[in-house]
Write an enzyme that holds these catalytic residues in place. Structure first.
Site, PDB file in Angstrom:
ATOM      1  N   GLN A 137      -0.693   1.482  -0.999  1.00  0.00           N
ATOM      2  CA  GLN A 137      -0.130   1.359   0.350  1.00  0.00           C
ATOM      3  C   GLN A 137      -0.971   0.392   1.177  1.00  0.00           C
ATOM      4  O   GLN A 137      -2.200   0.523   1.244  1.00  0.00           O
ATOM      5  CB  GLN A 137      -0.075   2.726   1.052  1.00  0.00           C
ATOM      6  CG  GLN A 137       0.631   2.647   2.407  1.00  0.00           C
ATOM      7  CD  GLN A 137       0.843   4.010   3.061  1.00  0.00           C
ATOM      8  OE1 GLN A 137       0.373   5.036   2.566  1.00  0.00           O
ATOM      9  NE2 GLN A 137       1.550   4.013   4.176  1.00  0.00           N
ATOM     10  N   SER A 138      -0.310  -0.585   1.775  1.00  0.00           N
ATOM     11  CA  SER A 138      -1.027  -1.584   2.588  1.00  0.00           C
ATOM     12  C   SER A 138      -0.558  -1.588   4.030  1.00  0.00           C
ATOM     13  O   SER A 138      -1.262  -2.083   4.905  1.00  0.00           O
ATOM     14  CB  SER A 138      -0.865  -2.978   1.979  1.00  0.00           C
ATOM     15  OG  SER A 138       0.502  -3.352   1.937  1.00  0.00           O
TER      16      SER A 138
ATOM     17  N   ASP B 107      11.669  -7.171   1.451  1.00  0.00           N
ATOM     18  CA  ASP B 107      10.220  -7.308   1.312  1.00  0.00           C
ATOM     19  C   ASP B 107       9.862  -8.789   1.238  1.00  0.00           C
ATOM     20  O   ASP B 107      10.534  -9.578   0.574  1.00  0.00           O
ATOM     21  CB  ASP B 107       9.760  -6.580   0.050  1.00  0.00           C
ATOM     22  CG  ASP B 107       8.264  -6.383   0.002  1.00  0.00           C
ATOM     23  OD1 ASP B 107       7.813  -5.222   0.045  1.00  0.00           O
ATOM     24  OD2 ASP B 107       7.526  -7.388  -0.089  1.00  0.00           O
TER      25      ASP B 107
ATOM     26  N   HIS C 112       7.250   3.839   4.223  1.00  0.00           N
ATOM     27  CA  HIS C 112       8.353   2.976   3.779  1.00  0.00           C
ATOM     28  C   HIS C 112       8.700   3.282   2.335  1.00  0.00           C
ATOM     29  O   HIS C 112       7.842   3.624   1.529  1.00  0.00           O
ATOM     30  CB  HIS C 112       8.015   1.493   3.940  1.00  0.00           C
ATOM     31  CG  HIS C 112       6.685   1.095   3.371  1.00  0.00           C
ATOM     32  ND1 HIS C 112       5.504   1.382   4.016  1.00  0.00           N
ATOM     33  CD2 HIS C 112       6.349   0.453   2.237  1.00  0.00           C
ATOM     34  CE1 HIS C 112       4.496   0.914   3.296  1.00  0.00           C
ATOM     35  NE2 HIS C 112       4.988   0.356   2.199  1.00  0.00           N
TER      36      HIS C 112
HETATM   37  P1  DGP Z   1       2.975  -1.135   0.451  1.00  0.00           P
HETATM   38  O1  DGP Z   1       2.058  -1.956  -0.402  1.00  0.00           O
HETATM   39  O2  DGP Z   1       3.642  -0.016  -0.280  1.00  0.00           O
HETATM   40  O3  DGP Z   1       2.316  -0.705   1.735  1.00  0.00           O
HETATM   41  O4  DGP Z   1       4.157  -2.121   0.834  1.00  0.00           O
HETATM   42  C1  DGP Z   1       4.094  -2.995   1.915  1.00  0.00           C
HETATM   43  C2  DGP Z   1       5.071  -4.079   1.633  1.00  0.00           C
HETATM   44  O5  DGP Z   1       5.294  -4.781   2.839  1.00  0.00           O
HETATM   45  C3  DGP Z   1       4.610  -5.113   0.620  1.00  0.00           C
HETATM   46  O6  DGP Z   1       5.435  -5.026  -0.541  1.00  0.00           O
HETATM   47  C4  DGP Z   1       4.797  -6.445   1.296  1.00  0.00           C
HETATM   48  C5  DGP Z   1       5.596  -6.115   2.518  1.00  0.00           C
HETATM   49  N1  DGP Z   1       5.272  -6.913   3.688  1.00  0.00           N
HETATM   50  C6  DGP Z   1       4.035  -7.171   4.167  1.00  0.00           C
HETATM   51  N2  DGP Z   1       4.112  -7.928   5.278  1.00  0.00           N
HETATM   52  C7  DGP Z   1       5.446  -8.124   5.500  1.00  0.00           C
HETATM   53  C8  DGP Z   1       6.167  -8.834   6.517  1.00  0.00           C
HETATM   54  O7  DGP Z   1       5.628  -9.414   7.452  1.00  0.00           O
HETATM   55  N3  DGP Z   1       7.526  -8.828   6.403  1.00  0.00           N
HETATM   56  C9  DGP Z   1       8.167  -8.188   5.383  1.00  0.00           C
HETATM   57  N4  DGP Z   1       9.500  -8.251   5.362  1.00  0.00           N
HETATM   58  N5  DGP Z   1       7.518  -7.500   4.421  1.00  0.00           N
HETATM   59  C10 DGP Z   1       6.170  -7.483   4.490  1.00  0.00           C
END
Ligand code: DGP
Length: 110
Positions: free
Chosen positions: A90-91, A28, A96
């Site tokens: 969730q974003s 993440d 995931h």
């Molecule tokens: P959620 O909030 O549950 O939808 O988690 C989405 C996650 O994705 C958040 O913890 C940050 C991560 N994230 C967002 N953009 C990127 C990215 O470009 N690369 C990676 N590795 N993670 C990302």
């Protein structure tokens, strides 16, 4: 195409820790614990509650991949989080699992 589909397609770089036929796992970008890895199914599924009977095997694969990630990261104690819907945090709308560990995790979660 969601961000995670772009990572799966290698259009956006990510720190990949595990991959198999069905899933990809990568760190993440905003870690909430020393180990914070996201496990995503390669098949696009927007969120958990959109899963159908035919997704049962895929959901199981995601859990098994989370186990593999934990083992690779040397974790015996870890937490899995799935945020389902914006109100739950969730974003990114590609299912995931957050694999979190490497520190004492509080309960209940916020
Ligand atoms: P959620 O909030 O549950 O939808 O988690 C989405 C996650 O994705 C958040 O913890 C940050 C991560 N994230 C967002 N953009 C990127 C990215 O470009 N690369 C990676 N590795 N993670 C990302």
């Amino acid at each position: 195409m969601t961000l995670f589909e772009k990572i799966i397609a290698r259009q956006i770089p990510a720190d990949i820790v595990y991959e198999d036929e069905f899933t990809l796992a990568f760190r993440d970008i905003h870690p909430q614990a020393p180990v914070h890895v996201l496990v995503v199914p390669k098949k696009a599924l927007t969120q958990l509650d959109r899963a159908e009977e035919g997704d049962a095997d895929l959901l199981g694969r995601c859990l098994l991949s989370a186990n593999r990630v934990a083992a690779l990261e040397g974790l015996t104690d870890f937490r899995l989080v799935i945020n389902n819907g914006a109100g739950a945090g969730q974003s990114v709308f590609h299912l995931h699992l957050h694999v979190l560990g490497g520190r004492q995790l509080a309960w209940p979660p916020g």
